[in-house]
Design an enzyme around this catalytic site. Structure first.
Site, mmCIF file in Angstrom:
data_model
loop_
_atom_site.group_PDB
_atom_site.id
_atom_site.type_symbol
_atom_site.label_atom_id
_atom_site.label_comp_id
_atom_site.label_asym_id
_atom_site.label_seq_id
_atom_site.Cartn_x
_atom_site.Cartn_y
_atom_site.Cartn_z
ATOM 1 N N TYR A 77 0.830 -1.200 0.000
ATOM 2 C CA TYR A 77 0.000 0.000 0.000
ATOM 3 C C TYR A 77 0.872 1.261 0.000
ATOM 4 O O TYR A 77 0.590 2.233 -0.705
ATOM 5 C CB TYR A 77 -0.946 0.013 1.220
ATOM 6 C CG TYR A 77 -1.870 1.193 1.177
ATOM 7 C CD1 TYR A 77 -2.936 1.219 0.282
ATOM 8 C CD2 TYR A 77 -1.654 2.313 1.976
ATOM 9 C CE1 TYR A 77 -3.767 2.324 0.193
ATOM 10 C CE2 TYR A 77 -2.480 3.413 1.896
ATOM 11 C CZ TYR A 77 -3.536 3.418 1.002
ATOM 12 O OH TYR A 77 -4.343 4.518 0.904
ATOM 13 N N PRO A 130 0.760 14.728 3.776
ATOM 14 C CA PRO A 130 -0.369 13.956 4.324
ATOM 15 C C PRO A 130 -0.297 12.527 3.793
ATOM 16 O O PRO A 130 -0.254 12.314 2.584
ATOM 17 C CB PRO A 130 -1.589 14.680 3.750
ATOM 18 C CG PRO A 130 -1.103 15.363 2.502
ATOM 19 C CD PRO A 130 0.336 15.692 2.748
ATOM 20 N N GLY A 132 -2.127 8.741 4.335
ATOM 21 C CA GLY A 132 -3.214 8.015 4.988
ATOM 22 C C GLY A 132 -2.763 6.660 5.519
ATOM 23 O O GLY A 132 -1.748 6.109 5.108
ATOM 24 N N TYR A 183 -10.108 15.879 1.817
ATOM 25 C CA TYR A 183 -10.698 15.318 0.604
ATOM 26 C C TYR A 183 -12.162 15.669 0.660
ATOM 27 O O TYR A 183 -12.803 15.483 1.700
ATOM 28 C CB TYR A 183 -10.597 13.789 0.610
ATOM 29 C CG TYR A 183 -9.264 13.212 0.223
ATOM 30 C CD1 TYR A 183 -8.626 13.605 -0.945
ATOM 31 C CD2 TYR A 183 -8.662 12.230 1.008
ATOM 32 C CE1 TYR A 183 -7.406 13.042 -1.311
ATOM 33 C CE2 TYR A 183 -7.447 11.667 0.643
ATOM 34 C CZ TYR A 183 -6.834 12.081 -0.525
ATOM 35 O OH TYR A 183 -5.645 11.527 -0.879
ATOM 36 N N THR A 209 -6.715 18.287 -1.650
ATOM 37 C CA THR A 209 -6.063 17.401 -2.626
ATOM 38 C C THR A 209 -7.016 17.159 -3.787
ATOM 39 O O THR A 209 -8.163 16.745 -3.595
ATOM 40 C CB THR A 209 -5.644 16.085 -1.948
ATOM 41 O OG1 THR A 209 -4.689 16.416 -0.939
ATOM 42 C CG2 THR A 209 -5.003 15.128 -2.934
ATOM 43 N N ARG A 218 -4.072 0.593 -8.768
ATOM 44 C CA ARG A 218 -2.816 0.244 -8.078
ATOM 45 C C ARG A 218 -2.628 -1.269 -8.077
ATOM 46 O O ARG A 218 -3.320 -1.992 -7.335
ATOM 47 C CB ARG A 218 -2.826 0.808 -6.662
ATOM 48 C CG ARG A 218 -2.920 2.326 -6.678
ATOM 49 C CD ARG A 218 -3.018 2.930 -5.292
ATOM 50 N NE ARG A 218 -3.303 4.360 -5.388
ATOM 51 C CZ ARG A 218 -3.748 5.094 -4.385
ATOM 52 N NH1 ARG A 218 -3.949 4.546 -3.200
ATOM 53 N NH2 ARG A 218 -3.980 6.385 -4.548
ATOM 54 N N HIS A 346 1.049 12.910 -6.511
ATOM 55 C CA HIS A 346 0.638 11.965 -5.457
ATOM 56 C C HIS A 346 1.624 10.794 -5.378
ATOM 57 O O HIS A 346 1.246 9.652 -5.117
ATOM 58 C CB HIS A 346 -0.780 11.452 -5.765
ATOM 59 C CG HIS A 346 -1.606 11.144 -4.556
ATOM 60 N ND1 HIS A 346 -2.574 11.970 -4.075
ATOM 61 C CD2 HIS A 346 -1.616 10.079 -3.716
ATOM 62 C CE1 HIS A 346 -3.165 11.430 -3.021
ATOM 63 N NE2 HIS A 346 -2.583 10.275 -2.769
ATOM 64 N N ARG A 401 6.964 9.159 1.347
ATOM 65 C CA ARG A 401 7.277 7.784 1.750
ATOM 66 C C ARG A 401 8.455 7.654 2.716
ATOM 67 O O ARG A 401 8.383 6.811 3.622
ATOM 68 C CB ARG A 401 7.516 6.930 0.507
ATOM 69 C CG ARG A 401 6.235 6.681 -0.319
ATOM 70 C CD ARG A 401 6.555 5.810 -1.506
ATOM 71 N NE ARG A 401 5.407 5.453 -2.314
ATOM 72 C CZ ARG A 401 5.015 6.114 -3.414
ATOM 73 N NH1 ARG A 401 5.671 7.188 -3.810
ATOM 74 N NH2 ARG A 401 3.977 5.695 -4.113
HETATM 75 C C1 LIG Z 1 0.682 5.434 1.530
HETATM 76 C C2 LIG Z 1 0.376 6.805 1.029
HETATM 77 C C3 LIG Z 1 -0.793 7.426 1.448
HETATM 78 C C4 LIG Z 1 -1.084 8.708 1.017
HETATM 79 N N1 LIG Z 1 -2.200 9.337 1.497
HETATM 80 C C5 LIG Z 1 -2.466 10.601 1.123
HETATM 81 C C6 LIG Z 1 -3.563 11.296 1.678
HETATM 82 O O1 LIG Z 1 -4.280 10.783 2.524
HETATM 83 N N2 LIG Z 1 -3.792 12.560 1.248
HETATM 84 C C7 LIG Z 1 -3.011 13.182 0.305
HETATM 85 O O2 LIG Z 1 -3.253 14.330 -0.060
HETATM 86 N N3 LIG Z 1 -1.928 12.544 -0.196
HETATM 87 C C8 LIG Z 1 -1.638 11.289 0.192
HETATM 88 N N4 LIG Z 1 -0.532 10.667 -0.303
HETATM 89 C C9 LIG Z 1 0.367 11.392 -1.206
HETATM 90 C C10 LIG Z 1 1.445 12.158 -0.406
HETATM 91 O O3 LIG Z 1 0.890 13.239 0.269
HETATM 92 C C11 LIG Z 1 2.560 12.679 -1.347
HETATM 93 O O4 LIG Z 1 1.966 13.423 -2.380
HETATM 94 C C12 LIG Z 1 3.389 11.555 -1.921
HETATM 95 O O5 LIG Z 1 3.694 10.605 -0.927
HETATM 96 C C13 LIG Z 1 4.692 12.096 -2.499
HETATM 97 O O6 LIG Z 1 5.404 11.091 -3.153
HETATM 98 P P1 LIG Z 1 6.687 10.371 -2.499
HETATM 99 O O7 LIG Z 1 6.232 9.753 -1.246
HETATM 100 O O8 LIG Z 1 7.095 9.353 -3.509
HETATM 101 O O9 LIG Z 1 7.722 11.438 -2.294
HETATM 102 C C14 LIG Z 1 -0.210 9.383 0.115
HETATM 103 C C15 LIG Z 1 0.965 8.761 -0.279
HETATM 104 C C16 LIG Z 1 1.273 7.481 0.179
HETATM 105 C C17 LIG Z 1 2.579 6.864 -0.239
#
Ligand SMILES: Cc1cc2nc3c(=O)[nH]c(=O)nc-3n(C[C@H](O)[C@H](O)[C@H](O)COP(=O)(O)O)c2cc1C
Length: 450
Positions: A77, A130, A132, A183, A209, A218, A346, A401
């Site tokens: 995930y 952020p 999740g 959201y 977002t 995915r 994202h 990440r």
């Molecule tokens: C497991 C996971 C959950 C995420 N959940 C959210 C979320 O709840 N809201 C949101 O705006 N972005 C979410 N994102 C996107 C992150 O905010 C961010 O844009 C993204 O992790 C950046 O990419 P990187 O981790 O490869 O640097 C999530 C990303 C991951 C990996």
């Protein structure tokens, strides 16, 4: 005695500072103006005592170790992207294309990594993105990330899909800076309620977002047939919300189906995830109904500019739009009274084959023309990436990440380690490139390689 002399020699060799044996080298370096050298001293001197960092500094090793610490589903995930993950790869490739051109003889003995954002001075140009369902990485989840962020003065953007209610995260962060990411679901009233709660618990900005109007395709999650929300994970903001609870009264819970082992396990997980006693929840239809209501309401493919106006009318906090990749959308955001933009794909989790967010950055910075701050995420893995994003016009970046991986390895402390390493790496990159402050980092510090 030989060891002590040896350690002094190594300290002198490694840091160019003659150190007396009864003083700790890290105490001789000013953490505020030379964070990178301070952190190096901390790590190498611990090494002299036989201690290696629990959380690796290398991003590759960080991910590998986190994978070992997580369930198969949890790692899939977090690490996964959409489709064949070509956007995940493009994000990294874009950073690789830009090369830093170091300049010398600039006196970088004292460096300032701070930046100003919405009237607050931050110690570094980064925030925690952020994310999740952090409970999949570690039980400390968002509360742990919040504590670590607060102790470093780094803002956490609390997710709509967090594992803890925002009030609990905010309490753990004390006066640490925090933003809230919203959201829109099918209910504007729910969005309004989230924003009210965010204001009440001290969030300083709202991030809307845009790119998750549906979940991306995915492959890793599909092949495991696993979506955490169906099991009641990552919906803490919803089940703790009065508006959501009000709607829950009218929801018919789905039937539990023919009981097999997997279904019983799923029921148990739902009961555990729902607030209150697990035992009582096991016999209540509400946890099942909550997961169903969430799936009915989320996400919102009809999202449009009227919703941005609704948000603008709902709050006086600064609003940032996260997910912008086209300069025209950035211009339109200005027309709708938005206060900031997060250029993001994202982390490659939504549109496979999308452009890298770093590639989108220069056009958006030009379109915005300095009127509002532009932030960037997707692919930030080290200090050089932060430097490149800043050189291309980002005011700050969001770390994603990597902090989840730190969390998976060592909980709250793991997130702290990731933040500290990112800060040190950025400080050293900045200084070694010839810049004594973030303001001194400009477009001329980079060349684009073929
Ligand atoms: C497991 C996971 C959950 C995420 N959940 C959210 C979320 O709840 N809201 C949101 O705006 N972005 C979410 N994102 C996107 C992150 O905010 C961010 O844009 C993204 O992790 C950046 O990419 P990187 O981790 O490869 O640097 C999530 C990303 C991951 C990996």
């Amino acid at each position: 005695m030989a060891l002590v002399q040896g350690s002094a020699a190594i300290r002198t060799l490694a840091f160019g500072v003659p150190a007396s044996d009864n003083r700790d080298l890290s105490a001789e370096i000013d953490e505020r103006t030379e964070y990178g050298r301070f952190r190096q001293a901390e790590i190498y001197l611990a090494g002299l005592r036989g201690r290696r960092p629990r959380v690796p500094a290398s991003p590759v090793e960080l991910e590998r170790r986190a994978q070992k610490a997580m369930s198969r589903e949890g790692f899939a995930y977090i690490a996964g992207g959409a489709g064949i993950e070509s956007t995940v790869a493009a994000n990294r490739a874009a950073f690789e294309r830009w090369r830093i051109v170091p300049r010398f003889l600039n006196d970088v003995s004292s460096r300032d990594t701070s930046v100003e954002l919405f009237g607050r001075r931050l110690p570094t140009p980064f925030l925690l993105a952020p994310i999740g369902v952090l409970e999949m990485a570690h039980r400390d989840a968002d509360v742990g990330a919040g504590r670590a962020a607060a102790s470093a003065g780094v803002p956490l953007v609390i997710s709509s899909q967090a594992s803890y209610p925002m009030e609990e995260i905010a309490r753990a962060m004390r006066d640490g800076p925090r933003w809230y990411q919203v959201y829109f679901s099918f209910s504007n009233e729910l969005a309004r309620s989230f924003v009210r709660r965010a204001e009440a618990c001290g969030c300083e900005a709202i991030v809307l977002t845009l790119d998750t109007t549906m979940l991306g395709w995915r492959l890793r999650d599909l092949d495991l047939a696993y979506l955490p929300f169906i099991l009641g994970k990552g919906i803490a903001q919803y089940v703790s919300d009065p508006e959501f609870q009000r709607r829950l009264d009218d929801v018919e819970p789905p039937s539990a189906g023919r009981p097999n082992l997997a279904a019983i396990q799923a029921l148990y997980r739902l009961a555990r995830a729902y607030p209150g006693s697990t035992w009582r929840n096991l016999f209540s239809p509400r946890p099942r109904a909550a997961a169903r209501l969430f799936m009915q309401l989320f996400p919102r493919p009809s999202l449009n500019w009227d919703d941005v106006d609704f948000l603008r009318e709902t709050t006086r906090l600064p609003i940032l739009l996260k997910g912008i990749l086209h300069p025209d959308d950035a211009r339109r955001a200005l027309d709708h009274g938005v206060d900031g933009i997060v250029v993001s794909n994202h982390g490659g989790r939504q549109v496979d084959g999308a452009l890298a967010s770093l590639d989108a950055l220069p056009g958006i910075v030009e379109a915005v023309g300095g009127r509002i701050p532009v932030l960037l995420d997707s692919g930030i893995r080290g200090g050089a990436d932060v430097f490149k994003a800043v050189a291309l016009g980002a005011r700050a970046v969001l770390i994603g990440r990597p902090y989840c991986y730190g969390l998976a390895i060592a909980g709250t402390d793991g997130v702290s380690e990731v933040i500290r390493n990112m800060h040190a790496d950025f400080d050293l990159t900045m200084g070694l490139a010839g810049c004594a402050s973030v303001d001194a980092i400009g477009r001329e510090a980079l060349v684009e390689s073929a």
